[in-house]
Design an enzyme around this catalytic site. Sequence first.
Site, PDB file in Angstrom:
ATOM      1  N   LYS A 111     -20.207  38.512  52.021  1.00 35.04           N
ATOM      2  CA  LYS A 111     -20.055  37.168  51.447  1.00 35.04           C
ATOM      3  C   LYS A 111     -21.400  36.482  51.201  1.00 35.04           C
ATOM      4  O   LYS A 111     -21.485  35.581  50.368  1.00 35.04           O
ATOM      5  CB  LYS A 111     -19.188  36.287  52.351  1.00 35.04           C
ATOM      6  CG  LYS A 111     -17.708  36.637  52.283  1.00 35.04           C
ATOM      7  CD  LYS A 111     -16.861  35.527  52.869  1.00 35.04           C
ATOM      8  CE  LYS A 111     -15.386  35.804  52.699  1.00 35.04           C
ATOM      9  NZ  LYS A 111     -14.533  34.810  53.345  1.00 35.04           N
ATOM     10  N   LYS A 192     -10.884  46.193  48.459  1.00 30.09           N
ATOM     11  CA  LYS A 192      -9.615  45.611  48.938  1.00 30.09           C
ATOM     12  C   LYS A 192      -9.116  44.514  47.981  1.00 30.09           C
ATOM     13  O   LYS A 192      -9.926  43.852  47.318  1.00 30.09           O
ATOM     14  CB  LYS A 192      -9.763  45.106  50.373  1.00 30.09           C
ATOM     15  CG  LYS A 192     -10.315  43.739  50.501  1.00 30.09           C
ATOM     16  CD  LYS A 192     -10.135  43.143  51.882  1.00 30.09           C
ATOM     17  CE  LYS A 192     -10.762  41.757  51.808  1.00 30.09           C
ATOM     18  NZ  LYS A 192     -10.891  40.981  52.959  1.00 30.09           N
ATOM     19  N   LYS A 195      -7.900  37.473  47.213  1.00 27.98           N
ATOM     20  CA  LYS A 195      -7.561  36.309  46.390  1.00 27.98           C
ATOM     21  C   LYS A 195      -8.796  35.716  45.724  1.00 27.98           C
ATOM     22  O   LYS A 195      -8.682  34.922  44.802  1.00 27.98           O
ATOM     23  CB  LYS A 195      -6.797  35.263  47.210  1.00 27.98           C
ATOM     24  CG  LYS A 195      -7.412  34.852  48.526  1.00 27.98           C
ATOM     25  CD  LYS A 195      -6.456  33.963  49.329  1.00 27.98           C
ATOM     26  CE  LYS A 195      -6.963  33.713  50.728  1.00 27.98           C
ATOM     27  NZ  LYS A 195      -6.197  34.125  51.823  1.00 27.98           N
TER      28      LYS A 195
HETATM   29  P1  TYM Z   1      -7.586  36.074  55.426  1.00 28.48           P
HETATM   30  O1  TYM Z   1      -7.140  34.688  55.157  1.00 28.48           O
HETATM   31  O2  TYM Z   1      -8.653  36.656  54.582  1.00 28.48           O
HETATM   32  O3  TYM Z   1      -6.346  37.056  55.386  1.00 28.48           O
HETATM   33  C1  TYM Z   1      -5.151  36.788  56.113  1.00 28.48           C
HETATM   34  C2  TYM Z   1      -4.568  38.088  56.632  1.00 28.48           C
HETATM   35  O4  TYM Z   1      -4.312  38.985  55.545  1.00 28.48           O
HETATM   36  C3  TYM Z   1      -4.917  40.247  55.805  1.00 28.48           C
HETATM   37  N1  TYM Z   1      -5.364  40.813  54.507  1.00 28.48           N
HETATM   38  C4  TYM Z   1      -4.992  42.004  54.046  1.00 28.48           C
HETATM   39  N2  TYM Z   1      -4.188  42.962  54.549  1.00 28.48           N
HETATM   40  C5  TYM Z   1      -4.000  44.075  53.809  1.00 28.48           C
HETATM   41  N3  TYM Z   1      -4.593  44.278  52.600  1.00 28.48           N
HETATM   42  C6  TYM Z   1      -5.411  43.347  52.062  1.00 28.48           C
HETATM   43  N4  TYM Z   1      -5.978  43.545  50.871  1.00 28.48           N
HETATM   44  C7  TYM Z   1      -5.639  42.145  52.790  1.00 28.48           C
HETATM   45  N5  TYM Z   1      -6.380  41.021  52.549  1.00 28.48           N
HETATM   46  C8  TYM Z   1      -6.202  40.226  53.617  1.00 28.48           C
HETATM   47  C9  TYM Z   1      -6.101  39.934  56.716  1.00 28.48           C
HETATM   48  O5  TYM Z   1      -6.510  41.060  57.445  1.00 28.48           O
HETATM   49  C10 TYM Z   1      -5.525  38.844  57.590  1.00 28.48           C
HETATM   50  O6  TYM Z   1      -4.771  39.406  58.642  1.00 28.48           O
HETATM   51  N6  TYM Z   1     -10.533  35.580  59.436  1.00 28.48           N
HETATM   52  C11 TYM Z   1      -9.176  35.656  58.994  1.00 28.48           C
HETATM   53  C12 TYM Z   1      -8.361  34.427  59.366  1.00 28.48           C
HETATM   54  C13 TYM Z   1      -8.382  34.072  60.811  1.00 28.48           C
HETATM   55  C14 TYM Z   1      -7.705  34.755  61.859  1.00 28.48           C
HETATM   56  C15 TYM Z   1      -8.009  34.018  63.034  1.00 28.48           C
HETATM   57  C16 TYM Z   1      -6.903  35.903  61.913  1.00 28.48           C
HETATM   58  C17 TYM Z   1      -9.021  33.022  61.351  1.00 28.48           C
HETATM   59  N7  TYM Z   1      -8.808  32.969  62.695  1.00 28.48           N
HETATM   60  C18 TYM Z   1      -7.517  34.415  64.287  1.00 28.48           C
HETATM   61  C19 TYM Z   1      -6.410  36.294  63.159  1.00 28.48           C
HETATM   62  C20 TYM Z   1      -6.720  35.560  64.311  1.00 28.48           C
HETATM   63  C21 TYM Z   1      -9.157  35.787  57.479  1.00 28.48           C
HETATM   64  O7  TYM Z   1     -10.088  35.431  56.801  1.00 28.48           O
HETATM   65  O8  TYM Z   1      -7.979  36.216  56.967  1.00 28.48           O
END
Ligand code: TYM
Length: 328
Positions: A111, A192, A195
């Site tokens: 990022k 991957k 969004k």
């Molecule tokens: P975020 O918002 O990017 O994504 C949310 C969840 O979706 C999963 N994910 C995917 N799984 C499969 N294929 C993909 N292409 C894909 N893109 C996203 C992510 O692995 C995630 O589970 N840092 C985290 C948010 C967060 C969090 C937490 C998660 C903040 N605090 C505490 C767990 C526990 C994030 O940016 O997810």
Amino acid sequence: MQTIFSGIQPSGTLTLGNYLGALQQFVELQDEYDCYFCIVDEHAITVPQDRLALRKNIKSLAALYLASGIDSNKVTLFVQSEVSEHTQLAWILQSINYVGELERMTQYKDKSKGQEAVSSALLTYPTLMAADILLYNTNVVPVGDDQKQHLELTRNLAQRFNHRFNDIFTIPEIRIPKVGARIMSLQEPTKKMSKSDTNQKGFISMLDEPKQIERKIKSAVTDSEGIVKFDKENKPGVSNLLTIYSVCTGESIESLEQKYAGKGYGDFKQGVADAVISVLKPIQDRYEDLIDSEELDLILDKGAEKASFTAGKTLKKAKKAVGLGRVR
Ligand code: TYM
């Protein structure tokens, strides 16, 4: 009953990747665990956000959680910034988190690459994530594959804190789905699905119209072989579509390979599109009913209150362990 915590950023409409990698497992787990599901808006502001769009995305994400089948009577659904313990514990954890550790995080490297100005919050983002998890004595964290490194850091920080101060944190386990943990871009299947992809055709949004979904899947990058076979190395596009198809229908990849043996990619892509639409369409219909309902605010109010109660107890213990404030 064991506790689950997970979060999703309200940084745009969720993708099919978010759904298959995360949300879908949340729904399955809500009956067996005490679940905390969070809309992590404080994580979203580690990169610039439009104020009004962020506000809208927070509500939209809450509606998507519920429309996907999250039951507000079973889980605690809340907005991160409405529970101030998250940033407070994150600050304490930053005091034992090394800059070198944070700079090694691949998501940070990706990022920040090529950016002129990188916010310090982008660097300390994983420390806030650790605080999210540790506040609730979490046993299990269901996430997609891309969060593995952050979870490893969370475990290290919890162990370091327990060892240095007092044994107060539960060491959480990661839970990654067997199939669907990393849904890839439809246009560049070695990347991957995200969004934030600038190419709209690379991802399916959970709110895309059925026609749009069909168009995106039909224009997904495959190969010139014309054989429907799972081979991640040599056929990343077809393998990604097979994964999506399998997770959406529950059919195994082998059985899908057999079903499309001798048929071309046209038929196969139509099958994938139909499978995705049949999963997303009912969610979209429920979403429309929820998005402007008062119920949504009531659920989030109740969620924040319940989350604050648990988080407050943990934060108090952490402050005491470190020696912050006064003894009263
Ligand atoms: P975020 O918002 O990017 O994504 C949310 C969840 O979706 C999963 N994910 C995917 N799984 C499969 N294929 C993909 N292409 C894909 N893109 C996203 C992510 O692995 C995630 O589970 N840092 C985290 C948010 C967060 C969090 C937490 C998660 C903040 N605090 C505490 C767990 C526990 C994030 O940016 O997810």
